[in-house]
Write a protein that holds these residues in place. Structure first.
Motif, PDB file in Angstrom:
ATOM      1  N   ARG A 141     -45.812  20.703 -38.721  1.00  0.00           N
ATOM      2  CA  ARG A 141     -44.532  21.417 -38.673  1.00  0.00           C
ATOM      3  C   ARG A 141     -43.464  20.715 -39.503  1.00  0.00           C
ATOM      4  O   ARG A 141     -42.666  21.369 -40.168  1.00  0.00           O
ATOM      5  CB  ARG A 141     -44.053  21.574 -37.230  1.00  0.00           C
ATOM      6  N   SER A 142     -43.395  19.390 -39.415  1.00  0.00           N
ATOM      7  CA  SER A 142     -42.339  18.660 -40.122  1.00  0.00           C
ATOM      8  C   SER A 142     -42.696  17.187 -40.236  1.00  0.00           C
ATOM      9  O   SER A 142     -43.348  16.632 -39.344  1.00  0.00           O
ATOM     10  CB  SER A 142     -41.005  18.800 -39.382  1.00  0.00           C
ATOM     11  N   ILE A 143     -42.235  16.572 -41.300  1.00  0.00           N
ATOM     12  CA  ILE A 143     -42.384  15.129 -41.480  1.00  0.00           C
ATOM     13  C   ILE A 143     -41.564  14.385 -40.431  1.00  0.00           C
ATOM     14  O   ILE A 143     -41.947  13.318 -39.961  1.00  0.00           O
ATOM     15  CB  ILE A 143     -41.917  14.726 -42.891  1.00  0.00           C
ATOM     16  N   ALA A 144     -40.425  14.971 -40.075  1.00  0.00           N
ATOM     17  CA  ALA A 144     -39.501  14.321 -39.147  1.00  0.00           C
ATOM     18  C   ALA A 144     -39.887  14.620 -37.704  1.00  0.00           C
ATOM     19  O   ALA A 144     -40.529  15.628 -37.399  1.00  0.00           O
ATOM     20  CB  ALA A 144     -38.074  14.801 -39.403  1.00  0.00           C
ATOM     21  N   CYS A 145     -39.445  13.754 -36.817  1.00  0.00           N
ATOM     22  CA  CYS A 145     -39.652  13.967 -35.387  1.00  0.00           C
ATOM     23  C   CYS A 145     -38.688  15.022 -34.849  1.00  0.00           C
ATOM     24  O   CYS A 145     -39.005  15.728 -33.888  1.00  0.00           O
ATOM     25  CB  CYS A 145     -39.458  12.645 -34.643  1.00  0.00           C
ATOM     26  N   GLY A 146     -37.538  15.128 -35.468  1.00  0.00           N
ATOM     27  CA  GLY A 146     -36.550  16.119 -35.061  1.00  0.00           C
ATOM     28  C   GLY A 146     -35.355  16.059 -35.980  1.00  0.00           C
ATOM     29  O   GLY A 146     -35.133  15.055 -36.678  1.00  0.00           O
ATOM     30  N   LYS A 147     -34.596  17.147 -35.996  1.00  0.00           N
ATOM     31  CA  LYS A 147     -33.426  17.235 -36.859  1.00  0.00           C
ATOM     32  C   LYS A 147     -32.226  17.715 -36.051  1.00  0.00           C
ATOM     33  O   LYS A 147     -32.314  18.707 -35.329  1.00  0.00           O
ATOM     34  CB  LYS A 147     -33.663  18.220 -38.017  1.00  0.00           C
ATOM     35  N   ILE A 148     -31.114  17.014 -36.192  1.00  0.00           N
ATOM     36  CA  ILE A 148     -29.856  17.418 -35.562  1.00  0.00           C
ATOM     37  C   ILE A 148     -28.825  17.627 -36.661  1.00  0.00           C
ATOM     38  O   ILE A 148     -28.647  16.760 -37.532  1.00  0.00           O
ATOM     39  CB  ILE A 148     -29.355  16.375 -34.549  1.00  0.00           C
ATOM     40  N   ILE A 149     -28.159  18.759 -36.611  1.00  0.00           N
ATOM     41  CA  ILE A 149     -27.071  19.063 -37.536  1.00  0.00           C
ATOM     42  C   ILE A 149     -25.801  19.215 -36.704  1.00  0.00           C
ATOM     43  O   ILE A 149     -25.723  20.083 -35.830  1.00  0.00           O
ATOM     44  CB  ILE A 149     -27.354  20.342 -38.332  1.00  0.00           C
ATOM     45  N   CYS A 150     -24.841  18.343 -36.955  1.00  0.00           N
ATOM     46  CA  CYS A 150     -23.572  18.357 -36.228  1.00  0.00           C
ATOM     47  C   CYS A 150     -22.538  19.114 -37.061  1.00  0.00           C
ATOM     48  O   CYS A 150     -22.225  18.697 -38.181  1.00  0.00           O
ATOM     49  CB  CYS A 150     -23.087  16.926 -35.980  1.00  0.00           C
ATOM     50  N   ILE A 189     -35.956  10.579 -36.614  1.00  0.00           N
ATOM     51  CA  ILE A 189     -35.030  11.640 -36.210  1.00  0.00           C
ATOM     52  C   ILE A 189     -33.872  11.621 -37.201  1.00  0.00           C
ATOM     53  O   ILE A 189     -33.211  10.598 -37.374  1.00  0.00           O
ATOM     54  CB  ILE A 189     -34.529  11.430 -34.773  1.00  0.00           C
ATOM     55  N   ARG A 190     -33.662  12.748 -37.866  1.00  0.00           N
ATOM     56  CA  ARG A 190     -32.597  12.832 -38.867  1.00  0.00           C
ATOM     57  C   ARG A 190     -31.380  13.522 -38.269  1.00  0.00           C
ATOM     58  O   ARG A 190     -31.501  14.554 -37.606  1.00  0.00           O
ATOM     59  CB  ARG A 190     -33.076  13.598 -40.099  1.00  0.00           C
ATOM     60  N   VAL A 191     -30.209  12.937 -38.502  1.00  0.00           N
ATOM     61  CA  VAL A 191     -28.960  13.468 -37.964  1.00  0.00           C
ATOM     62  C   VAL A 191     -27.939  13.519 -39.103  1.00  0.00           C
ATOM     63  O   VAL A 191     -27.659  12.492 -39.733  1.00  0.00           O
ATOM     64  CB  VAL A 191     -28.417  12.600 -36.812  1.00  0.00           C
ATOM     65  N   ASN A 192     -27.420  14.706 -39.366  1.00  0.00           N
ATOM     66  CA  ASN A 192     -26.450  14.890 -40.436  1.00  0.00           C
ATOM     67  C   ASN A 192     -25.314  15.790 -39.970  1.00  0.00           C
ATOM     68  O   ASN A 192     -25.426  16.490 -38.953  1.00  0.00           O
ATOM     69  CB  ASN A 192     -27.118  15.515 -41.668  1.00  0.00           C
ATOM     70  N   GLY A 193     -24.230  15.773 -40.715  1.00  0.00           N
ATOM     71  CA  GLY A 193     -23.091  16.623 -40.412  1.00  0.00           C
ATOM     72  C   GLY A 193     -22.824  17.606 -41.531  1.00  0.00           C
ATOM     73  O   GLY A 193     -22.986  17.285 -42.705  1.00  0.00           O
ATOM     74  N   ILE A 194     -22.430  18.808 -41.159  1.00  0.00           N
ATOM     75  CA  ILE A 194     -21.913  19.787 -42.111  1.00  0.00           C
ATOM     76  C   ILE A 194     -20.412  19.884 -41.886  1.00  0.00           C
ATOM     77  O   ILE A 194     -19.949  20.033 -40.754  1.00  0.00           O
ATOM     78  CB  ILE A 194     -22.572  21.163 -41.931  1.00  0.00           C
ATOM     79  N   CYS A 195     -19.666  19.791 -42.970  1.00  0.00           N
ATOM     80  CA  CYS A 195     -18.202  19.760 -42.898  1.00  0.00           C
ATOM     81  C   CYS A 195     -17.627  20.945 -43.659  1.00  0.00           C
ATOM     82  O   CYS A 195     -17.288  20.829 -44.845  1.00  0.00           O
ATOM     83  CB  CYS A 195     -17.675  18.449 -43.479  1.00  0.00           C
ATOM     84  N   PRO A 196     -17.511  22.098 -43.010  1.00  0.00           N
ATOM     85  CA  PRO A 196     -16.972  23.268 -43.703  1.00  0.00           C
ATOM     86  C   PRO A 196     -15.478  23.125 -43.971  1.00  0.00           C
ATOM     87  O   PRO A 196     -14.739  22.488 -43.221  1.00  0.00           O
ATOM     88  CB  PRO A 196     -17.225  24.417 -42.713  1.00  0.00           C
ATOM     89  N   GLY A 197     -15.076  23.755 -45.060  1.00  0.00           N
ATOM     90  CA  GLY A 197     -13.659  23.950 -45.311  1.00  0.00           C
ATOM     91  C   GLY A 197     -13.239  25.297 -44.747  1.00  0.00           C
ATOM     92  O   GLY A 197     -13.574  25.635 -43.619  1.00  0.00           O
ATOM     93  N   ALA A 198     -12.520  26.074 -45.538  1.00  0.00           N
ATOM     94  CA  ALA A 198     -12.066  27.393 -45.088  1.00  0.00           C
ATOM     95  C   ALA A 198     -13.230  28.374 -45.158  1.00  0.00           C
ATOM     96  O   ALA A 198     -13.745  28.673 -46.238  1.00  0.00           O
ATOM     97  CB  ALA A 198     -10.915  27.869 -45.959  1.00  0.00           C
ATOM     98  N   ILE A 199     -13.662  28.856 -44.004  1.00  0.00           N
ATOM     99  CA  ILE A 199     -14.750  29.820 -43.903  1.00  0.00           C
ATOM    100  C   ILE A 199     -14.208  31.074 -43.222  1.00  0.00           C
ATOM    101  O   ILE A 199     -13.443  30.991 -42.255  1.00  0.00           O
ATOM    102  CB  ILE A 199     -15.931  29.245 -43.089  1.00  0.00           C
ATOM    103  N   LYS A 200     -14.614  32.221 -43.699  1.00  0.00           N
ATOM    104  CA  LYS A 200     -14.093  33.494 -43.200  1.00  0.00           C
ATOM    105  C   LYS A 200     -14.712  33.817 -41.848  1.00  0.00           C
ATOM    106  O   LYS A 200     -15.772  34.449 -41.759  1.00  0.00           O
ATOM    107  CB  LYS A 200     -14.392  34.595 -44.213  1.00  0.00           C
ATOM    108  N   THR A 201     -14.070  33.355 -40.792  1.00  0.00           N
ATOM    109  CA  THR A 201     -14.539  33.578 -39.423  1.00  0.00           C
ATOM    110  C   THR A 201     -13.350  33.946 -38.540  1.00  0.00           C
ATOM    111  O   THR A 201     -12.189  33.723 -38.911  1.00  0.00           O
ATOM    112  CB  THR A 201     -15.218  32.317 -38.854  1.00  0.00           C
TER     113      THR A 201
END
Length: 268
Positions: A141-150, A189-201
């Motif tokens: 399924r994946s090389i990683a044990c798990g993925k977290i996206i903050c 276990i890979r942990v990364n962040g997504i940092c959006p700017g102005a998103i139309k929500t």
């Protein structure tokens, strides 16, 4: 038809019945993942996201849980494991704003934002990591044990007067994300962040829903357009896939260049 880079994996997306969470959930489903659509209110909207994902030939289910409540988070993960066997991907997306001038901000306004935006990410990440460690790596399924996206924000970097509770929560998310990446990298276990700017929500509708507001917003964005949830979804698929296997502990800014501070192009 998109490549099914997440085929056979299960993703839990918190706050996924609208906005960025909805866009991410649909993108993960399009990439082949089973998707758990977490929500607190408006179950009809959550069910609509589930049906959209199913129309993409992926499995999906909606689960109600308040991410700031420990017992509800634990129960949600138990339900996910019972339904799909495990969790491979967590997208810690649930968040809100309760804006006020700092000297007028109530403790309730402060606490609610910290509880949902930051403590909610702690509780969900903790349960995800417990499940990752229990299961171990499944190479097919994946090389990683798990993925977290903050899901963070440009406001983990940019101070935001009038929104001290929100900006503080996002700064905390950055440190939480990096600390987890450091602590659990050895377990793959890979942990990364997504940092959006102005998103139309809906959360920032007042910033884009009139020509005057939109034009004012564009003074901050070199790329001269507002983002859409699908922009974030595509990045989430990349970070959840093995294509990004050597990326962990990173804040990925997706903001049309907002963090290069457009105003300084003319000398500030």
């Amino acid at each position: 038809m998109s490549e099914k880079k997440l085929n056979g994996q299960t993703a839990l997306v918190t706050g996924a019945n609208s906005g960025i969470g909805e866009g991410v959930a649909i993108s993960l489903g399009e990439a082949g993942a089973n998707v758990v659509v977490n929500y607190v209110v408006n179950p009809d909207a959550a069910d609509a996201v589930v049906e959209k994902i199913k129309s993409l030939s992926s499995n999906a289910v909606a689960i109600q849980a308040d991410v700031s409540k420990e017992d509800q988070v634990i129960s949600m993960f138990q339900q996910v494991v019972q339904k799909f066997g495990t969790v491979d991907i967590l997208v810690n997306n649930a968040g809100l704003q309760r804006d006020a001038k700092f000297h007028e901000m109530t403790l309730a306004q402060w606490q609610l934002v910290i509880d949902i935006n930051l403590t909610g990410q702690f509780l969900c990440a903790r349960e995800a990591i417990r499940e990752f460690l229990r299961r171990g790596i499944v190479p097919e399924r994946s090389i990683a044990c798990g993925k977290i996206i903050c899901m963070s924000s440009v406001h983990e970097l940019i101070p935001w007067g009038g929104h001290a509770n929100y900006a503080t929560s996002k700064g905390g998310i950055k440190m939480l994300m990096q600390s987890l990446a450091q602590e659990y990298g050895g377990q793959k276990i890979r942990v990364n962040g997504i940092c959006p700017g102005a998103i139309k929500t809906p959360i920032n509708q007042s910033a884009w829903d009139t020509p005057e507001a939109y034009n004012s917003l564009m003074t901050l964005i070199p790329y001269d357009r507002i983002g859409v949830p699908d922009d974030i979804g595509k990045l989430a698929v990349f970070l959840a896939s093995d294509d990004s296997d050597y990326i962990t502990g990173a804040s990925m800014f997706i903001d049309g260049g907002m963090t290069v501070f457009k105003g300084f192009s003319t000398g500030g």
